[in-house]
Design a protein around this motif. Structure first.
Motif, PDB file in Angstrom:
ATOM      1  N   ASN A   7       0.821  -1.215   0.000  1.00 37.94           N
ATOM      2  CA  ASN A   7       0.000   0.000   0.000  1.00 37.94           C
ATOM      3  C   ASN A   7       0.858   1.270   0.000  1.00 37.94           C
ATOM      4  OD1 ASN A   7       0.988  -0.337   2.573  1.00 37.94           O
ATOM      5  ND2 ASN A   7      -0.883   0.352   3.588  1.00 37.94           N
ATOM      6  N   VAL A   8       2.010   1.219  -0.662  1.00 41.30           N
ATOM      7  CA  VAL A   8       2.930   2.353  -0.693  1.00 41.30           C
ATOM      8  C   VAL A   8       2.186   3.628  -1.097  1.00 41.30           C
ATOM      9  CG1 VAL A   8       3.664   1.916  -3.088  1.00 41.30           C
ATOM     10  CG2 VAL A   8       5.176   3.158  -1.514  1.00 41.30           C
ATOM     11  N   ARG A   9       2.573   4.728  -0.470  1.00 41.70           N
ATOM     12  CA  ARG A   9       2.013   6.044  -0.787  1.00 41.70           C
ATOM     13  C   ARG A   9       3.103   6.821  -1.529  1.00 41.70           C
ATOM     14  NH1 ARG A   9      -2.049   9.351   1.404  1.00 41.70           N
ATOM     15  NH2 ARG A   9      -1.615  11.571   1.161  1.00 41.70           N
ATOM     16  N   HIS A  10       2.835   7.127  -2.794  1.00 46.83           N
ATOM     17  CA  HIS A  10       3.796   7.870  -3.606  1.00 46.83           C
ATOM     18  C   HIS A  10       3.280   9.290  -3.760  1.00 46.83           C
ATOM     19  CE1 HIS A  10       5.715   8.792  -7.710  1.00 46.83           C
ATOM     20  NE2 HIS A  10       6.598   9.015  -6.762  1.00 46.83           N
ATOM     21  N   GLU A  11       4.039  10.232  -3.231  1.00 42.62           N
ATOM     22  CA  GLU A  11       3.676  11.646  -3.284  1.00 42.62           C
ATOM     23  C   GLU A  11       4.648  12.356  -4.218  1.00 42.62           C
ATOM     24  OE1 GLU A  11       3.967  12.607   0.868  1.00 42.62           O
ATOM     25  OE2 GLU A  11       1.957  11.846   1.272  1.00 42.62           O
ATOM     26  N   PRO A  12       4.315  12.398  -5.513  1.00 42.05           N
ATOM     27  CA  PRO A  12       5.221  13.037  -6.466  1.00 42.05           C
ATOM     28  C   PRO A  12       5.114  14.554  -6.417  1.00 42.05           C
ATOM     29  CG  PRO A  12       3.310  12.177  -7.603  1.00 42.05           C
ATOM     30  CD  PRO A  12       3.166  11.792  -6.156  1.00 42.05           C
ATOM     31  N   ASN A  13       6.140  15.193  -6.888  1.00 45.53           N
ATOM     32  CA  ASN A  13       6.195  16.649  -6.953  1.00 45.53           C
ATOM     33  C   ASN A  13       5.032  17.189  -7.782  1.00 45.53           C
ATOM     34  OD1 ASN A  13       8.087  18.910  -6.270  1.00 45.53           O
ATOM     35  ND2 ASN A  13       7.901  19.256  -8.457  1.00 45.53           N
ATOM     36  N   GLN A  14       4.390  18.228  -7.302  1.00 52.11           N
ATOM     37  CA  GLN A  14       3.350  18.964  -8.027  1.00 52.11           C
ATOM     38  C   GLN A  14       2.120  18.129  -8.372  1.00 52.11           C
ATOM     39  OE1 GLN A  14       3.701  22.293  -8.621  1.00 52.11           O
ATOM     40  NE2 GLN A  14       5.743  22.345  -7.765  1.00 52.11           N
ATOM     41  N   ALA A  15       1.885  17.021  -7.715  1.00 58.64           N
ATOM     42  CA  ALA A  15       0.715  16.198  -8.028  1.00 58.64           C
ATOM     43  C   ALA A  15      -0.463  16.609  -7.152  1.00 58.64           C
ATOM     44  CB  ALA A  15       1.032  14.726  -7.812  1.00 58.64           C
ATOM     45  N   ASP A  16      -1.648  16.466  -7.719  1.00 61.98           N
ATOM     46  CA  ASP A  16      -2.853  16.780  -6.956  1.00 61.98           C
ATOM     47  C   ASP A  16      -3.140  15.713  -5.905  1.00 61.98           C
ATOM     48  OD1 ASP A  16      -3.331  19.101  -8.425  1.00 61.98           O
ATOM     49  OD2 ASP A  16      -4.445  18.005  -9.951  1.00 61.98           O
ATOM     50  N   GLU A  17      -2.971  14.475  -6.276  1.00 60.39           N
ATOM     51  CA  GLU A  17      -3.281  13.359  -5.389  1.00 60.39           C
ATOM     52  C   GLU A  17      -2.115  12.377  -5.346  1.00 60.39           C
ATOM     53  OE1 GLU A  17      -6.105  12.947  -3.580  1.00 60.39           O
ATOM     54  OE2 GLU A  17      -6.815  14.889  -4.302  1.00 60.39           O
ATOM     55  N   PRO A  18      -1.877  11.777  -4.203  1.00 57.51           N
ATOM     56  CA  PRO A  18      -0.832  10.740  -4.142  1.00 57.51           C
ATOM     57  C   PRO A  18      -1.294   9.472  -4.862  1.00 57.51           C
ATOM     58  CG  PRO A  18      -1.954  10.904  -2.043  1.00 57.51           C
ATOM     59  CD  PRO A  18      -2.496  12.003  -2.901  1.00 57.51           C
ATOM     60  N   ARG A  19      -0.333   8.682  -5.272  1.00 57.42           N
ATOM     61  CA  ARG A  19      -0.624   7.361  -5.820  1.00 57.42           C
ATOM     62  C   ARG A  19      -0.536   6.372  -4.673  1.00 57.42           C
ATOM     63  NH1 ARG A  19       3.175   9.734  -9.298  1.00 57.42           N
ATOM     64  NH2 ARG A  19       2.266  10.267 -11.305  1.00 57.42           N
ATOM     65  N   ILE A  20      -1.505   5.517  -4.547  1.00 61.38           N
ATOM     66  CA  ILE A  20      -1.518   4.544  -3.458  1.00 61.38           C
ATOM     67  C   ILE A  20      -1.460   3.138  -4.052  1.00 61.38           C
ATOM     68  CG2 ILE A  20      -2.761   3.682  -1.427  1.00 61.38           C
ATOM     69  CD1 ILE A  20      -1.925   6.602  -1.117  1.00 61.38           C
TER      70      ILE A  20
END
Length: 133
Positions: free
Chosen positions: A29-42
């Motif tokens: 269930n990794v949470r990926h918070e990329p630069n300038q993104a509206d929503e994280p990828r889960i």
């Protein structure tokens, strides 16, 4: 293996284009918070899609990596330089035609039970756009 070891292995896999090696280090269930993104990828599936998009659009190697860890062995920060080639344009960004760029960046990882639970990446998007325009 310490969190620092896991982070170093993760980025070594990145530089070797060993995407499966990176994925193997992530929690389901990794949470990926990329630069300038509206929503994280889960989740691994979303992160895999992200890696495929990166493979298609960019050729990148990270250099000058400096790793920092904290005493609880759950968080690692890494500062690096992205040496890249912009291969394929993405919606909302300049047209790609093989432009090269060198861009400072940083990432923060949260690691629990031997797996990376969160990856947060920061870079100056305005500078990147300027470099490839």
């Amino acid at each position: 293996m310490t969190s620092l070891d896991i982070a170093k292995q993760y980025y070594d896999s990145f530089n070797r284009k060993n995407w499966q090696g990176m994925l193997d280090l992530l929690a389901p269930n990794v949470r990926h918070e990329p630069n300038q993104a509206d929503e994280p990828r889960i989740g691994i599936e979303k992160f895999t899609e992200f890696l495929q998009g990166m493979e298609d659009a960019y050729e990148e190697t990270l250099t000058d990596m400096v790793f920092f860890s904290e005493p609880n062995d759950t968080r690692v920060a890494v500062e690096f330089v992205v040496n890249g080639i912009y291969k394929k344009g993405e919606e909302g960004f300049p047209v790609a035609h093989g432009q090269s760029y060198v861009l400072p960046a940083a990432a923060f990882l949260e690691i629990k039970e031997g797996k990376i639970n969160r990856v947060t990446t920061y870079y100056n998007l305005t500078l990147w756009i300027k470099l490839v325009s």
